[in-house]
Motif scaffolding. Structure first.
Motif, short mmCIF file in Angstrom:
data_model
loop_
_atom_site.label_atom_id
_atom_site.label_comp_id
_atom_site.label_asym_id
_atom_site.label_seq_id
_atom_site.Cartn_x
_atom_site.Cartn_y
_atom_site.Cartn_z
N LEU A 1 3.29 -6.04 2.61
CA LEU A 1 3.15 -6.43 4.14
C LEU A 1 4.48 -6.57 4.99
O LEU A 1 4.49 -6.87 5.97
CB LEU A 1 2.70 -8.04 4.27
N ASP A 2 5.66 -6.22 4.34
CA ASP A 2 6.92 -6.31 4.98
C ASP A 2 7.83 -4.98 5.07
O ASP A 2 8.63 -5.22 5.39
CB ASP A 2 7.64 -7.51 4.29
N GLY B 1 8.07 6.06 -7.25
CA GLY B 1 8.67 5.48 -6.24
C GLY B 1 7.91 6.14 -4.72
O GLY B 1 7.76 5.31 -3.81
N LYS B 2 7.75 7.63 -4.59
CA LYS B 2 7.44 7.92 -3.55
C LYS B 2 5.76 7.45 -3.21
O LYS B 2 5.44 7.21 -2.14
CB LYS B 2 7.47 9.68 -3.92
N VAL B 3 4.89 7.58 -4.22
CA VAL B 3 3.59 6.97 -3.90
C VAL B 3 3.65 5.67 -3.97
O VAL B 3 3.00 5.12 -2.82
CB VAL B 3 2.82 7.16 -5.50
N SER B 4 4.37 4.73 -4.38
CA SER B 4 4.40 3.32 -4.11
C SER B 4 5.11 3.14 -2.61
O SER B 4 4.47 2.08 -1.90
CB SER B 4 5.32 2.42 -4.92
N CYS C 1 1.24 2.05 3.98
CA CYS C 1 0.09 1.92 4.35
C CYS C 1 -0.66 0.44 4.89
O CYS C 1 -1.06 0.20 5.98
CB CYS C 1 -1.23 2.42 3.35
N HIS C 2 -0.37 -0.52 3.81
CA HIS C 2 -0.87 -1.77 4.22
C HIS C 2 -0.11 -2.53 5.13
O HIS C 2 -0.57 -3.48 5.82
CB HIS C 2 -1.12 -2.46 2.69
N LEU D 1 -0.97 8.34 7.77
CA LEU D 1 -1.59 7.96 6.59
C LEU D 1 -2.42 8.74 5.67
O LEU D 1 -3.02 9.52 6.22
CB LEU D 1 -2.31 6.52 6.60
N TYR D 2 -2.12 8.57 4.49
CA TYR D 2 -3.09 9.57 3.54
C TYR D 2 -3.06 11.00 3.79
O TYR D 2 -4.05 11.68 4.14
CB TYR D 2 -4.58 9.05 3.55
N PRO D 3 -1.85 11.48 3.77
CA PRO D 3 -1.70 13.01 4.16
C PRO D 3 -2.08 13.80 2.90
O PRO D 3 -2.35 13.25 2.01
CB PRO D 3 -0.43 13.08 4.28
N PRO D 4 -2.53 15.13 3.09
CA PRO D 4 -3.01 16.01 2.09
C PRO D 4 -1.82 16.18 0.86
O PRO D 4 -2.33 16.06 -0.38
CB PRO D 4 -3.08 17.32 2.66
#
Length: 774
Positions: A454-455, A533-536, A542-543, A468-471
């Motif tokens: 959240l931060d 790390g990239k996905v996290s 996102c959130h 958000l959520y690109p291909p």
């Protein structure tokens, strides 16, 4: 019949399926090892049988006999008995939920099978069974008589396999199975397998005689020492034979790899180079989706006393998974290129595990290279495999009745329930717009606190929400899954949990030595951490973006969103903690029972691991009273409160006295707790994504009416946080004594063989001594 049977390829080289030099060499090594084992086995059994009779008969009449004469006779007789009784076994070939079909009811199928068997030079199947699996195999009964007389082969055809393959692909799979029995070297494989069953009866089987010897070895010491000698003799026999037979298996494993390649070429000779590879490609997806289809099928039968056609459910599940994964090639094969089809490859070079039915075979890319090394073009018949049956719809109906035989009430067929399946796959977290970010993945596990999501700093909220959520996320997630799988496989190879089929580790096109594995693993781990790390970072972005948008909207939505994320974090970490504690218990149980005898100290260790699992379960139930779920989650869960839905905790901690009974019931408590937490996890994730979708809509549409948020959930704050790297430590290798007992490794194996051979030699010397004395 020609209408059903796909055309054979033309101009197939006569030497295509001739065994290679490697196969012939490995065949002779297997034969030599098997003959050596047989000689040792027969020599030991013959000598100790004769010695037993001689010592008993002469000992009763000779003046030189004494107690030790009869003890030697008893030890000799025990060895002889164990050797001989293992020869009298019959191993029944079995499949689960079998459905036998006869030539009278399925003439088209049998004509197809007979023609294929004749073309591949294989014996025709003795009996044919249909099963509820994604599988095809030949199985048979085995006994000692099969050393001299061939066994009658039965064929299993899994209808889950038929449901996804074309007729050309099914022909290729069956031709591969028939190809084994067209191989002369298959007889050696059968002999090795029979010898393996004999060895298994001696090495692994424990029966009433073992219990008898064990119980008498703890009686009066004046008598118990005799039974300790007998137990030692039996242990030595088992250990020596296992060590000798392992040498036979090493040679047979090398032969088995070559036989698999040749069986593939048998399939190529009657279907071309592509059909078998296309089938292999489909089987990976067919395996997983068939399991999901069966779960839905049985769940509907239990809940509604009605269910949809399982084969239609399977196909619909495949469609949904392809959509969710954004993979149009899921369980489908790309059209062959018109130019250079021999260069076309379906599989990449990796260490991917084969499908379940071919789990012991070479890697997929190796099989493809073998099938296309001498490319055989052939026309591919794309009709469904069901065309080999005379009345497919009637067969499906009868087979479904077979699957539902164990249900107490009659279950009807309702194709309308396919709509319910569609509803299940319409859940928000399965939406393809998320690129699979929430499919089989728990993003909250990578954060110690839910507030970490959240931060994240957001510079431009509108721009961030739009990107958000690109291909590219699909590619990152696929790469992450592949790296996870590679790390798991390489680590299992390093720790000895997995062994490559032919003893050679092949990774990304290279052969690597076992001592090189730590360096390779470290390299892959660095690559994995970089992608993770990239996905996290994207997860947090996102959130955090949705939380910031919720703060701008107000009306209780930031609090509600935060509460959902906290519940999701709690459910994810709590169920992972329970599962990790179960993994520890399973690990300890496997270690302490490795030598098939649990000592007092090992029992204490098992109790300790059980206590840790009990505490993990107890924490979940204790915290349940402190958790207040919002009204939406309660409605989705169908409960009045989280505590009432979870129920009361009536389990007891393990002790030395109740351990056996405790182990029998612990799984039911684990399943109850884990499944409840999983349900809470999926429910809170679904609601979280639904709320984020609403927030996105309200943010983009300034005129949209914003409704007030429900009262936020109030989760517990203190619970186990099991982020990656904090898992309970498992014992990767056995202790020295257990390694000696199980011959785990070259040195322990050599020491055990030396000790057991010395004991057998001592008994042999004792029998010779008393024979000479008498």
């Amino acid at each position: 019949m020609d209408f059903v049977y796909p055309e054979n390829p033309l101009n197939v080289p006569n030497d295509l399926t001739i065994p290679t030099k490697n196969q012939k060499r490995n065949l002779w090594l297997s034969v030599a090892g098997l003959v050596g084992f047989a000689i040792v086995y027969i020599a030991i059994a013959t000598w100790f049988t004769w010695a037993t009779f001689y010592l008993v008969s002469e000992g009763l009449h000779s003046r030189n006999s004494n107690l030790f004469t009869f003890i030697s006779a008893l030890a000799s007789g025990m060895i002889a008995f164990f050797m001989i009784k293992a020869l009298f076994f019959v191993k029944k070939g079995e499949i689960s939920q079998e459905y036998e079909v006869k030539e009278e009811s399925e003439p088209k199928l049998f004509r197809f099978l007979y023609r294929l068997a004749d073309e591949t030079g294989a014996p025709r199947p003795h009996r044919v069974f249909l099963s509820s699996r994604v599988n095809a195999c030949v199985f048979y009964d085995l006994s000692i008589l099969n050393f001299f007389f061939p066994s009658k082969k039965n064929l299993e055809i899994g209808l889950g396999l038929v449901n996804v393959l074309t007729i050309s692909e099914l022909k290729a799979v069956l031709a591969h199975e028939f190809g084994h029995f067209a191989q002369k070297s298959m007889a050696v494989g059968n002999w090795v397998y029979i010898a393996q069953q004999i060895a298994a009866h001696i090495i692994a089987r424990r029966d009433a005689l073992d219990d008898f010897l064990k119980s008498w070895s703890y009686t009066d010491p004046r008598l118990a020492w005799i039974f300790w000698i007998l137990r030692l003799a039996i242990w030595s026999l088992r250990a020596s034979l296992e060590s000798i037979f392992n040498l036979v298996l090493i040679a047979q494993h090398a032969l088995s790899r070559e036989m698999e390649f040749q069986a593939d070429l048998v399939a190529v000779s009657v279907t071309g180079s592509d059909a078998l590879i296309h089938a292999l490609h489909k089987l990976q997806a067919a395996d997983s989706t068939w399991d999901s289809a069966q779960n839905f099928f049985y769940r509907q039968a239990q809940e509604y006393k009605a269910t949809a056609n399982i084969f239609n459910v399977h196909l619909r599940t495949i469609d949904h998974m392809g959509r969710i994964l954004n993979d149009p090639g899921f369980c489908r094969v790309a059209i062959l290129p018109d130019t250079n089809p021999s260069e076309h490859r379906v599989f990449t070079t990796d260490i991917a595990q084969p499908p379940k039915m071919w789990a012991t075979h070479p890697y997929n890319h190796e099989r493809e290279n073998n099938a296309k090394r001498r490319y055989i073009p052939a026309k591919l018949d794309d009709r469904e495999s069901w065309v080999i049956f005379d009345n497919p719809e009637e067969l499906k109906a009868n087979f479904m009745k077979k699957l539902l035989l164990n249900f107490p009430e009659e279950v009807s067929n309702d194709e309308g329930l396919l709509g319910k399946l569609d509803e299940e796959y319409q859940q928000e977290y399965l939406n393809s717009k998320y690129r699979g970010a929430y499919l089989g993945r728990s993003f909250t596990l990578y954060a110690e606190k839910p507030e970490n999501f959240l931060d994240h700093k957001i510079e431009s909220l509108s721009k961030t929400l739009g990107e958000l959520y690109p291909p590219s996320l699909s590619e990152d997630l696929e790469k992450l899954r592949n790296l996870e799988r590679e790390l798991g496989l390489l680590s299992a190879l390093k720790d000895g949990f997995l062994v490559p089929p032919d003893g050679i580790i092949r990774f990304r096109g290279n052969e690597i030595r076992k001592r090189e594995l730590p360096k390779v693993i470290e390299s892959i781990r660095e690559e994995y951490e970089q992608v993770l790390g990239k996905v996290s970072e994207h997860d947090k972005l996102c959130h955090s973006a949705f939380f910031q948008a919720a703060k701008e909207i107000g009306k209780g939505w930031p609090e509600y969103l935060s509460g959902l994320l906290e519940v999701l974090h709690y459910a994810d970490h709590s169920r992972t903690d329970v599962d990790d504690a179960r993994g520890l218990l399973n690990n300890v149980y496997a270690v302490v029972t490795a030598d098939r005898d649990v000592s007092s100290r090992e029992l204490d260790r098992l109790v300790k691991a059980g206590t840790e699992l009990f505490n993990a379960l107890e924490i979940v139930f204790r915290n349940a009273e402190k958790i207040e779920l919002d009204s939406v989650l309660l409605e989705r869960l169908g409960v009045d409160s989280w505590a009432s839905g979870l129920g009361k905790f009536g389990f007891v901690p393990p002790t030395r006295e109740n351990m056996n009974e405790w182990l029998k019931v612990v799984d039911s408590w684990i399943d109850l707790t884990y499944n409840s937490l999983s349900q809470l996890r999926y429910t809170s994730l679904e609601e979280l994504l639904n709320v984020e979708a609403k927030i996105l809509n309200w943010t983009l549409d300034k005129k949209a009416k914003v409704e007030p948020a429900p009262k936020a959930s109030v989760p517990v704050k203190d619970y186990p946080k099991l982020t990656p790297g904090k898992e309970r430590k498992l014992q990767r290798r056995l202790g020295l004594w257990d390694r000696f007992q199980t011959a785990d490794g070259f040195i322990p194996g050599l020491l055990r063989f030396s000790a057991s051979s010395a004991i057998i030699g001592g008994i042999f010397y004792s029998t010779v001594h008393w024979i000479l004395v008498l």
